[in-house]
Motif scaffolding. Structure first.
Motif, PDB file in Angstrom:
ATOM      1  N   PRO B   7       0.810  -1.216  -0.037  1.00 26.97           N
ATOM      2  CA  PRO B   7      -0.091  -0.004  -0.037  1.00 26.97           C
ATOM      3  C   PRO B   7       0.914   1.502   0.053  1.00 26.97           C
ATOM      4  N   ILE B   8       0.239   2.223  -0.559  1.00 26.54           N
ATOM      5  CA  ILE B   8       0.998   3.620  -0.457  1.00 26.54           C
ATOM      6  C   ILE B   8       0.861   4.140   0.715  1.00 26.54           C
ATOM      7  N   GLU B   9       1.868   4.795   1.239  1.00 24.09           N
ATOM      8  CA  GLU B   9       2.036   5.503   2.390  1.00 24.09           C
ATOM      9  C   GLU B   9       1.847   6.726   2.562  1.00 24.09           C
ATOM     10  N   ILE B  10       1.010   7.447   3.054  1.00 24.51           N
ATOM     11  CA  ILE B  10       0.824   9.063   2.890  1.00 24.51           C
ATOM     12  C   ILE B  10       0.875   9.640   4.395  1.00 24.51           C
ATOM     13  N   LEU B  11       1.818  10.640   4.429  1.00 23.46           N
ATOM     14  CA  LEU B  11       1.798  11.180   5.557  1.00 23.46           C
ATOM     15  C   LEU B  11       1.157  12.565   5.629  1.00 23.46           C
ATOM     16  N   LEU B  12       0.077  12.841   6.498  1.00 23.99           N
ATOM     17  CA  LEU B  12      -0.952  14.037   6.412  1.00 23.99           C
ATOM     18  C   LEU B  12      -0.187  14.844   7.705  1.00 23.99           C
ATOM     19  N   VAL B  13       0.099  15.995   7.192  1.00 24.33           N
ATOM     20  CA  VAL B  13       0.726  17.041   8.625  1.00 24.33           C
ATOM     21  C   VAL B  13      -0.661  18.198   8.547  1.00 24.33           C
ATOM     22  N   GLU B  14      -1.479  17.881   9.490  1.00 26.08           N
ATOM     23  CA  GLU B  14      -2.609  18.779   9.771  1.00 26.08           C
ATOM     24  C   GLU B  14      -2.949  18.832  11.175  1.00 26.08           C
TER      25      GLU B  14
END
Lengths: 327, 144
Positions: B7-14
């Motif tokens: 799976p694609i790893e996404i980092l959300l900085v929010e």
């Protein structure tokens, strides 16, 4: 002696700068009794160090500064030549002006910051109410759908109000310098930006040959857009027509936008320029009541004024003045 | 037979939890398998990216808000672009700002895209889906 009761401070000094006469207003301005002044040097009241350029300051007995305007008249008498000085305290007017400017700046800054910070929670409310409706569509009854619509409608209106308030505050904070600007080009720009509304309403907009004025081009286009936009919006039974006129009077141009719309009763001539003031129910005419307030603020920033002539059912003519670019 | 890719790893900085959840909801319908990791501010983001003991795997894509507590998005972006091990990761700025100056500055600092968060939820979902479509399906990501 008539000098005694003048509302202006009067001080007479001899060639050496020694005070020979003062009037009552001078006593009041500086807080000295005349016995304390006569025979003393003018340096006591207006020290040389405070005489720089056009800005002149005096010193009161209590040591506080007092911004002054001084008019000098040489007087030749038998006893020799004297200088008669009229002294006016310009501090009170200047201070009030300064305070007003500062409070306006603060207000504009506040409006700007508040607008940005207010938008975020609003976006959250609107997103999640819409998410509810999206996710549970089909499971909700008609009442629930209505309630969601009202909530979303309220949020949209609030967002519009905030955006308009922000636009209003930007007139003061984001203005460009006032330079010679082609009103004709601003007019054509405005027509292009109103293209869709013009087509939809089958409107006809015409103009006199338009002059070059001293203005902020962006704000000039905004001014015309708001006024012509109103002419289209508040139309009567006939397709809207608007005409932009220009008339020179002295150093100013009077620009007018005449329409054939529903018109305005005279008792509202002032009120329509006040922010958030509206004359119609929202179902009749959309809007937040900011457009004309922005127009007024723009015109005043340019040193002009704006007004309206109208009668119900007889169309309206909005006029404003702007400084001409050439003498 | 094609192998299922990880799976694609996404980092959300929010920092806004409401926006985190909204992004999560929008990504739920994604066609490409992905895992969303969240950092609540710039300091947390840098730790997740650089700390060898970090529980967050190295992301394939970073979604970065600009205005964050402690360390803001501009600083985070600058640090990412200065780090040999991180500089290849695409960074998409996801902000409420529409200010010209924020947009220009973000691209100068090496952002791959600048996206203004729309106020309308349908548009928000569309935006997240087109990001997903482009970055997870159309573009080939560097996975060294």
């Amino acid at each position: 002696m008539v000098v005694e009761s003048l509302p202006t401070g009067v001080v007479m000094v001899d060639r050496a700068g020694t005070i020979v006469l003062v009037n009552r207003e001078t006593e009041r301005l500086f807080g000295y009794r005349r016995e304390e002044l006569v025979g003393r040097s003018i340096e006591l009241l207006v020290p040389g160090r405070l005489r720089s350029g056009r800005d002149l300051s005096g010193v009161r007995k209590d040591g506080s500064d007092i911004p002054l305007e001084i008019g000098l008249n040489p007087v030749d008498a038998e006893e020799g030549s004297f200088l008669l000085a009229s002294v006016i305290d310009i501090g009170s007017g200047k201070r009030a002006e300064e305070e007003l400017r500062r409070s306006n700046e603060e207000l504009e800054r506040f409006a700007y910051v508040a607008s940005h910070d207010l938008q975020e929670p609003l976006r959250t409310v609107s997103s999640y109410v819409q998410l509810l409706s999206r996710r549970y569509r089909g499971q909700l009854d008609a009442d629930a759908v209505d309630f969601i619509d009202f909530a979303v409608g309220g949020v949209r209106r609030m967002q519009q109000l905030i955006e308009d308030l922000l636009a209003f505050s930007r007139v003061g904070t984001r203005g460009a310098p006032l330079v010679p600007t082609d009103l004709q080009a601003a007019f054509e720009h405005t027509l292009a930006s109103l293209h869709a509304a013009l087509d939809e309403s089958q409107a006809t907009v015409t103009a006199d040959p338009l002059p070059t004025v001293v203005a902020d081009a962006g704000q000039l286009a905004q001014l015309l857009t708001n006024l012509i936009g109103n002419a289209l919006k508040f139309h009567g039974a006939d397709p809207p027509r608007a005409h932009v006129g220009a008339e020179r009077s002295g150093r100013m141009w009077t620009i007018s936008v005449q329409d054939n719309g529903i018109g305005i009763a005279p008792e509202y001539f002032e009120r329509i320029f006040v922010i958030f003031q509206r004359l119609h129910a929202r179902e009749e005419y959309a809007g937040t009541g900011v457009g004309l307030a922005i127009c007024k603020k723009i015109v005043e920033r340019h040193g002009g004024r704006i007004w309206v002539d109208s009668a119900p059912g007889r169309g309206a003519r909005f006029s404003f003045t702007l400084p001409a670019a050439t003498e | 037979m094609a192998m299922a890719s990880p799976p694609i790893e996404i980092l959300l900085v929010e920092d806004n939890p409401a926006d985190v959840r909204l992004t999560l909801e929008a990504l739920k319908d994604a066609k490409v398998a992905n895992r969303l990791h969240v950092a609540r501010d710039g300091v947390e983001a840098i730790r997740a990216l650089k700390d060898p003991g970090s529980a967050t795997p190295r992301p394939d894509l970073i979604l970065l808000d600009l205005n964050l507590p402690r360390k803001d998005g501009r600083e985070v972006l600058k640090e990412i672009r200065q780090d040999e091990a991180l500089r290849h990761i695409p960074v998409v700025i996801l902000s409420t700002s529409q200010a010209e100056q924020d947009i220009v500055q973000s691209y100068r600092l090496g952002a791959n895209a600048f996206v203004t968060k729309p106020a309308e939820i349908d548009q928000f979902f569309q935006v997240v889906q087109s990001l997903e479509q482009f970055w997870l399906a159309v573009a080939k990501l560097a996975r060294p």
